[in-house]
Design an enzyme around this catalytic site. Structure first.
Site: not given
Ligand code: IMP
Length: 439
Positions: A427, A39-41, A13, A17, A344
């Protein structure tokens, strides 16, 4: 030719992205090399505000091709939903490609991820429950199903039957360990039913078919033509399977070594590695986080930074910048430079801290690197250095000289501690809010 890997330098995070979206303007090919829809972008651009889970962030640039590499694990219905979401915003995903060697996340992987977390009880890892770990386990155990298998209905059904026979034993063992729970019956039955799975996955396969390619051949041609390639990392060093705080890790390798394998190009083809670090620290999921703040400052970082997971909506754990963790990442990833994001968010603080070392209260010594043991790491306390805040709005700054002097001092101190240049400072989430420093 130039191949740039964009890699997370913290716990994920970091804003990769948004950095990829910014750089993709000049890129011919963007490749995701690991992870899946955990993942989350978040990408904010003139077209709107988007949350991407699987699709690479270059998708918004019409002349940029985007590849989900062989190292990614793909949940086909989730990918179809993401493609449909983009279509609603007016984007055709014609420039999206999927490696035929990528592995598939099956409904029983998602189920196992959830059951295993329940079974761990108080020791749970805090995974995203997207089935990522179990999908990689099957890949390594050589019983995974790949995109290429999904393209042939009969082969897919045969592999599915074989996989279910094995998975059933795992699921039964988990359910037994968890103990009686009637509410588990229906989701278990659905995630294990070959007909339901085949119907949903083969339908998704039809939508995805036009995007499936021999990923390595595509990358090879791009290299031959001297195209600009961006390798988009998922998560960060501190969640790397080998280098993160085991077992609080993901099941793939976010560091650049993972990019070579997961994208399908020689390691020596990578010309530049851009590390992405947030101006403070955040993490979701369990495990030690030395600079975590459980006070008003932590709350202020969360609220100002809108620190809630893009995939799961979970509130992120927040704390001061951890220079030891970033330095560890620099050593592993060999960054050419770092892009520092969300400066920021620190605008309103009257004083800002930086964790520069850890103190071990048991052995009474200082640590300047990250220990292998999670229990040792858990007991370490951060040693802080304090800098005065700038208490001014930086979101309208467009050049290095526009930044308040104290903000520049903060960035310069982080640069000194990281040992590599900070080439970009963001920022705000918009493309224009990225300050590029003259080198
Ligand atoms: P998994 O990848 O879902 O098996 O999770 C393993 C660890 O990675 C956990 O602590 C999740 O919270 C963390 N994690 C997985 N994907 C993300 C992400 O996109 N952002 C932040 N943490 C993540």
């Amino acid at each position: 030719m130039s191949v740039i890997a964009v890699v997370g330098a913290q716990w994920g995070d970091e804003g990769k992205g948004r950095v990829v979206d910014y750089l993709a303007d000049d890129a011919d090919l963007v490749i995701r090399y690991g992870g899946g829809n955990n993942a989350g972008h978040t990408v904010v651009n003139p077209h709107g505000h988007f949350k991407l889970h699987l699709i690479p962030s270059g998708i918004f640039h019409p002349r940029t091709r985007n590849l989900l590499g062989n190292g990614v694990v793909i949940n086909p219905p989730a990918l179809v939903a993401e493609i449909e979401n983009l279509a609603r915003a007016g984007f055709d995903a014609a420039n999206l490609f999927i490696s035929d060697r990528a592995h598939v996340v099956m409904p029983y992987h998602v189920l196992l991820d959830q059951l295993e977390e329940r079974e761990r009880g108080a020791d749970k890892l805090g995974t995203t429950a997207r089935g990522i770990g179990p999908a990689y386990v099957d890949k390594v155990a050589r019983r995974g199903i790949r995109i290429v298998d999904l393209m042939e209905a009969d082969a897919f059904r045969a592999r599915l039957d074989a996989a279910l026979a094995k998975v059933r034993r795992q699921v039964d063992a988990c359910v037994e360990a968890i103990g009686p729970d009637d509410e588990l019956e229906a989701p278990v039955a659905e995630a294990m039913d070959p007909r339901t799975i085949a119907e949903a996955y083969l339908a998704a396969a039809e939508t995805l078919r036009r995007h499936v390619v021999d990923g390595q051949a595509m990358v090879d041609e791009a290299l031959e033509r001297g195209e600009r390639i961006l390798l988009e990392g998922q998560l960060g060093t501190m969640r790397d399977l080998d280098w993160g705080i085991y077992p609080y890790v993901t099941s793939s390798s976010p560091i650049p070594g993972g990019a070579s394998i997961g994208a399908g190009l020689p390691a020596v083809a990578i010309d530049q590695v851009l590390g992405v670090a947030k101006a403070y620290t955040t993490a979701v999921g369990a495990g030690p986080l030395p600079t975590e703040l459980d006070d008003a400052d932590g709350e202020a970082l969360r609220e100002r930074g809108v620190e809630y997971g893009t995939s799961t909506g979970r509130a992120r754990r927040c704390g001061w910048y951890d220079a030891v963790a970033v330095r560890f990442s620099v050593r592993l990833a060999g960054y050419s430079s770092i892009a520092l994001t969300k400066l920021d968010v620190l605008d309103g603080f009257d004083r800002i801290r930086i964790g520069t070392a850890y103190r071990d209260p048991v052995e009474e010594r200082e640590w300047t690197t990250v220990p292998a043991s999670a229990s040792v790491y858990e007991r370490l306390e951060p040693v802080y250095e304090e800098l005065p805040g700038w208490q001014a709005d930086t979101t309208a700054c467009r050049s290095w000289d526009d930044l308040p002097e104290r903000a520049r001092t903060y960035v310069e101190r982080l640069e000194e501690l990281a040992g590599v240049p900070i080439s970009h400072v963001s920022v705000g989430p918009e493309r224009a809010q990225m300050i590029v420093r003259a080198s």
